[in-house]
Design a protein around this motif. Structure first.
Motif, short mmCIF file in Angstrom:
data_model
loop_
_atom_site.label_atom_id
_atom_site.label_comp_id
_atom_site.label_asym_id
_atom_site.label_seq_id
_atom_site.Cartn_x
_atom_site.Cartn_y
_atom_site.Cartn_z
N LEU A 1 0.82 -1.22 0.00
CA LEU A 1 0.00 0.00 0.00
C LEU A 1 0.86 1.27 0.00
O LEU A 1 0.33 2.37 -0.07
N GLU B 1 3.67 -0.84 11.80
CA GLU B 1 4.37 -0.40 10.58
C GLU B 1 3.83 0.96 10.15
O GLU B 1 4.59 1.83 9.72
N ASN C 1 10.63 -4.66 1.98
CA ASN C 1 11.29 -3.96 3.09
C ASN C 1 12.55 -4.66 3.58
O ASN C 1 13.58 -4.02 3.80
N LEU D 1 11.80 4.73 -6.63
CA LEU D 1 10.67 4.16 -5.90
C LEU D 1 9.36 4.84 -6.28
O LEU D 1 9.30 6.08 -6.31
N ASP E 1 6.99 4.69 -4.24
CA ASP E 1 6.53 5.19 -2.93
C ASP E 1 7.52 6.18 -2.31
O ASP E 1 7.44 6.46 -1.10
N SER F 1 9.82 8.87 5.05
CA SER F 1 10.22 7.47 5.28
C SER F 1 11.51 7.13 4.57
O SER F 1 12.30 6.31 5.08
N SER G 1 14.60 6.07 6.92
CA SER G 1 15.00 4.66 6.85
C SER G 1 16.47 4.55 6.46
O SER G 1 17.20 3.70 6.98
C1 LIG Z 1 16.35 2.05 2.93
C2 LIG Z 1 14.84 2.12 3.04
C3 LIG Z 1 14.13 3.07 2.31
C4 LIG Z 1 12.74 3.17 2.43
N1 LIG Z 1 12.07 4.11 1.70
C5 LIG Z 1 10.72 4.22 1.82
C6 LIG Z 1 10.00 5.19 1.07
O1 LIG Z 1 10.56 6.00 0.33
N2 LIG Z 1 8.63 5.21 1.19
C7 LIG Z 1 7.97 4.35 2.02
O2 LIG Z 1 6.74 4.41 2.09
N3 LIG Z 1 8.64 3.45 2.77
C8 LIG Z 1 9.98 3.35 2.68
N4 LIG Z 1 10.64 2.40 3.41
C9 LIG Z 1 9.89 1.62 4.42
C10 LIG Z 1 9.33 0.27 3.93
O3 LIG Z 1 10.32 -0.48 3.28
C11 LIG Z 1 8.14 0.42 2.99
O4 LIG Z 1 7.19 1.29 3.56
C12 LIG Z 1 7.45 -0.92 2.75
O5 LIG Z 1 8.36 -1.84 2.20
C13 LIG Z 1 6.28 -0.71 1.82
O6 LIG Z 1 5.70 -1.94 1.51
P1 LIG Z 1 4.25 -2.31 2.01
O7 LIG Z 1 3.31 -1.22 1.66
O8 LIG Z 1 3.93 -3.66 1.47
O9 LIG Z 1 4.46 -2.36 3.58
P2 LIG Z 1 3.60 -3.03 4.74
O10 LIG Z 1 4.50 -3.97 5.46
O11 LIG Z 1 2.34 -3.59 4.23
O12 LIG Z 1 3.32 -1.82 5.73
C14 LIG Z 1 2.15 -1.01 5.64
C15 LIG Z 1 2.55 0.45 5.52
O13 LIG Z 1 3.30 0.86 6.65
C16 LIG Z 1 4.31 1.78 6.26
N5 LIG Z 1 5.62 1.21 6.58
C17 LIG Z 1 5.97 -0.09 6.64
N6 LIG Z 1 7.25 -0.22 7.04
C18 LIG Z 1 7.73 1.02 7.21
C19 LIG Z 1 8.99 1.55 7.62
N7 LIG Z 1 10.01 0.76 7.96
N8 LIG Z 1 9.14 2.87 7.68
C20 LIG Z 1 8.13 3.71 7.36
N9 LIG Z 1 6.90 3.26 6.98
C21 LIG Z 1 6.70 1.94 6.92
C22 LIG Z 1 4.19 1.98 4.77
O14 LIG Z 1 3.43 3.13 4.53
C23 LIG Z 1 3.46 0.72 4.33
O15 LIG Z 1 2.73 0.89 3.14
C24 LIG Z 1 12.04 2.28 3.31
C25 LIG Z 1 12.77 1.32 4.01
C26 LIG Z 1 14.15 1.23 3.89
C27 LIG Z 1 14.89 0.19 4.68
#
Ligand SMILES: Cc1cc2nc3c(=O)[nH]c(=O)nc-3n(C[C@H](O)[C@H](O)[C@H](O)COP(=O)(O)OP(=O)(O)OC[C@H]3O[C@@H](n4cnc5c(N)ncnc54)[C@H](O)[C@@H]3O)c2cc1C
Length: 491
Positions: free
Chosen positions: A248, A288, A354, A383, A385, A390, A394
Motif C-alpha cells: 500500500l 508499521e 522492506n 521508488l 513510494d 520514510s 530509513s
Molecule cells: C532504505 C529504506 C528506504 C525506504 N524508503 C521508503 C519510502 O521511500 N517510502 C515508504 O513508504 N517506505 C519506505 N521504506 C519503508 C518500507 O520499506 C516500505 O514502507 C514498505 O516496504 C512498503 O511496503 P508495504 O506497503 O507492502 O508495507 P507493509 O509492510 O504492508 O506496511 C504497511 C505500511 O506501513 C508503512 N511502513 C511499513 N514499514 C515502514 C517503515 N520501515 N518505515 C516507514 N513506513 C513503513 C508503509 O506506509 C506501508 O505501506 C524504506 C525502508 C528502507 C529500509
C-alpha cells in the motif's frame, strides 16, 4: 456576501492527498456550502521543494488522471496549474473571487513555509484558509515525550501514540458536490504537457505491469490485503518471495488512502471476522503504520533529514567516492544475489520488499562505504513510494546515523540474510535468472559453486554474472574501522 447572492467559491488545493474519500479539505470545503474549484499545482520552482523522482512522477500522472475522473463523476474536474504554487493559488483566488481555500497539511519545512506564507497573505485579504490533517494518525506536535521534546526512540513514541485517542473515523466519499465554473481567463495546463510519464526512452513498462494507480485501485489493494494478506502478516512480512505485505506504500505516499482508512478497515475486518488474522498480525501492521508516523515526526523536528546526519558524529565518516561501485549497486550487478535481486526489483517495478531494502541499503553504506545520501537519492528517483519522510529516515536508520538507528556494528551479511529470508532462493531466482540453474545450497554465494555446478548452470562468474565486487569479511572490517572514526562524541 449578501443574503441573496450565491456564495463565492472555495478552492480545494490537492497535494499529497489525491483522493475524494476521507479527504478533510474536500469535506470541509463542501460543507461550507460554497461551490468548489479543485486544483493541483505542479510546483518545481519554489525554494526548497524536493523535485519528485522519475518513478514518483510516473505515479503522479496516473494519480491526477484518476482524481480528475473521480471529480468528473461528481460533476466537476481537477484543474492543473504549473509554477510557483503560492503565486498560482493567489492568482486563482483573485481571478475567481474565491472566499476560502482548503488544504491538508504537509510536514516538510519548505512546504510548511510556503503554506504558512500563503495563508498569511490570503487571510490578510479576508480570505478564509482552513488546513486539516489528511495524512497522519498523529501529527508531530501532538505527541511529545515527558520533557516536552520530540521522541527519538520508536517504541517509546509508539507507546505514547497508543495512549492517545483512537484515530478519527474516516470521512466517507461525498455523494454529491457543487462545482464553480473554471474562470475562462485562467489558463490551466494539460496533464500530458507536464510530461510526468517517460517517453524516450519509455522505461515505465515494468511499473505499468506492476501497478494500478488511483484511489479505486488503492481500495481494491486494501480489500485484497485484508482478505488474504493480513492473516499471517507478522510471520510473512519478512519473506520477500511471499506477497506477504500490503504493497500500500505508494497509495499512502500519494494519499489515495489515508492511514486512518487502513487503521479502521483492518480493525473492522477483525471485528467482522472477514480475516483470520491474529491480534499479533494486526498489531504488527499498525506498528508499521507507526514507523511511517515516526518518520514524519522526525521530518518535522529535523527538516534536514535527507541532507544531514541526524547524529552529527557521522559527519566524520570517511565515505568513499567510487562511481563504478555505485553504478554496480544501482544496476544490480554487485555479485551478491540478494542485493542484485532487490535492486533489479526496484528498477523494474518501482518497489522493493522492506527486508531487501534494508539489506541493499546496508550494503551500500557499509560494504561499499558509500554515502547513504547517494543511496537515498537513487531510491528517491526509482521508488514509486519515494517518501520525503520514510525514505531518508530509513536510510539514516540503516546507515546508523539516524534516530533510534541500528547500532553501527550491525552489518547485515547479505548471504546469511538471503539464506534466512529466501531459503529456497525463489526471490533471488525470480530477479537474477542467470543463477536459475544453481542448486539452492550455493545460489546465495555463487562464487563457492563447484566448477561442475557452474558448468551445469551455464554460469561463468565475471561474464554471465558478476564476481562479488567486495569480499564480505574485508568489507565488514573496513566499515567497522571507518565507523570507529565516528564514535568520538561531537565537539
Ligand atoms: C532504505 C529504506 C528506504 C525506504 N524508503 C521508503 C519510502 O521511500 N517510502 C515508504 O513508504 N517506505 C519506505 N521504506 C519503508 C518500507 O520499506 C516500505 O514502507 C514498505 O516496504 C512498503 O511496503 P508495504 O506497503 O507492502 O508495507 P507493509 O509492510 O504492508 O506496511 C504497511 C505500511 O506501513 C508503512 N511502513 C511499513 N514499514 C515502514 C517503515 N520501515 N518505515 C516507514 N513506513 C513503513 C508503509 O506506509 C506501508 O505501506 C524504506 C525502508 C528502507 C529500509
Amino acid at each position: 456576501m449578501s443574503a441573496t447572492s450565491s456564495p463565492s467559491p472555495a478552492i480545494v488545493w490537492f497535494r499529497d492527498d489525491l483522493r475524494v474519500a476521507d479527504n478533510p479539505a474536500l469535506h470541509h470545503a463542501a460543507a461550507s456550502g460554497r461551490p468548489l474549484i479543485c486544483v493541483y499545482v505542479l510546483d518545481e520552482q519554489s525554494d526548497g521543494l524536493r523535485p519528485l523522482g522519475g518513478a514518483a512522477r510516473w505515479w503522479l500522472h496516473g494519480a491526477l488522471e484518476a482524481l480528475d475522473a473521480s471529480l468528473s463523476s461528481l460533476g466537476g474536474r481537477l484543474a492543473i496549474l504549473q509554477g510557483s504554487a503560492a503565486q498560482e493559488i493567489e492568482t486563482l483566488v483573485a481571478q475567481t473571487g474565491a472566499g476560502a481555500v482548503y488544504w491538508n497539511r504537509r510536514y516538510g519545512a519548505a512546504e510548511r513555509a510556503l503554506d504558512s506564507g500563503l495563508k498569511k497573505n490570503l487571510e490578510a485579504r479576508g480570505i478564509t484558509v482552513r488546513s486539516s490533517n489528511g495524512q497522519l494518525l498523529t501529527e508531530p506536535w501532538t505527541v511529545l515525550n515527558g520533557a516536552g521534546q520530540p521522541f527519538r526512540v520508536f517504541t517509546a513514541y509508539w507507546r505514547a501514540c497508543s495512549r492517545q485517542d483512537e484515530p478519527a473515523v474516516p470521512l466517507s466519499a461525498p455523494a454529491t458536490l457543487t462545482f464553480h465554473p473554471w474562470p475562462g481567463q485562467m489558463r490551466t495546463v494539460s496533464l500530458a504537457s507536464l510530461r510526468l510519464e517517460p517517453h524516450t526512452p519509455d522505461w515505465a513498462g515494468g511499473l505499468r505491469r506492476a501497478w494500478r494507480r488511483g484511489e479505486a485501485a488503492a481500495h481494491e489493494r486494501l480489500d485484497d490485503f485484508l482478505e488474504d494478506g493480513l492473516a499471517g502478516y507478522a510471520n510473512h512480512r519478512d519473506l520477500p518471495h511471499v506477497a506477504g505485505t500490503s504493497r500500500l506504500s505508494p497509495y499512502l505516499r500519494f494519499g489515495h488512502l489515508s492511514p486512518r482508512q487502513i487503521w479502521h478497515a483492518a480493525k473492522a475486518a477483525m471485528r467482522a471476522g472477514t480475516t483470520r488474522a491474529s491480534q499479533t498480525d494486526l498489531d504488527k501492521l499498525l506498528a508499521e503504520l507507526g514507523w511511517r508516523e515516526f518518520s514524519y515526526h522526525q521530518l518535522y523536528y529535523f527538516p534536514d533529514l535527507a541532507r544531514r546526519n541526524f547524529q552529527a558524529r557521522f559527519d566524520a565518516m570517511p565515505w568513499r567516492t567510487d562511481p563504478a561501485a555505485l553504478r554496480a549497486w544501482q544496476q544490480g550487478r554487485t555479485g551478491y544475489p540478494l542485493v542484485d535481486a532487490g535492486m533489479r526489483e526496484l528498477w523494474t517495478t518501482g518497489w522493493m520488499h522492506n527486508r531487501v531494502r534494508m539489506v541493499c541499503a546496508s550494503f551500500l553504506a557499509k560494504h561499499l562505504l558509500l554515502d547513504w545520501r547517494d543511496g537515498e537519492a537513487w531510491f528517491w528517483d526509482t521508488l514509486v513510494d519515494a517518501d520525503p519522510a520514510s525514505n531518508p529516515s530509513s536510510w539514516q536508520w540503516v546507515a546508523g546515523s539516524g534516530v533510534d538507528a541500528a547500532p553501527y556494528f550491525r552489518i547485515f551479511n547479505p548471504v546469511l540474510q538471503a539464506e534466512k529470508f529466501d531459503p529456497q532462493a525463489v526471490y533471488v531466482k525470480r530477479w537474477v535468472p542467470e543463477l536459475d540453474g544453481l542448486p539452492t545450497s550455493v545460489v546465495h554465494h555463487p562464487w563457492e559453486a563447484s566448477p561442475a555446478q557452474r558448468e551445469a548452470a551455464g554460469l561463468t562468474l565475471g561474464q554471465t554474472y558478476p564476481a562479488p565486487i567486495v569480499a564480505h569479511q574485508a568489507a565488514r572490517e573496513r566499515a567497522l574501522d571507518a565507523l570507529k572514526l565516528t564514535t568520538s562524541p561531537s565537539p
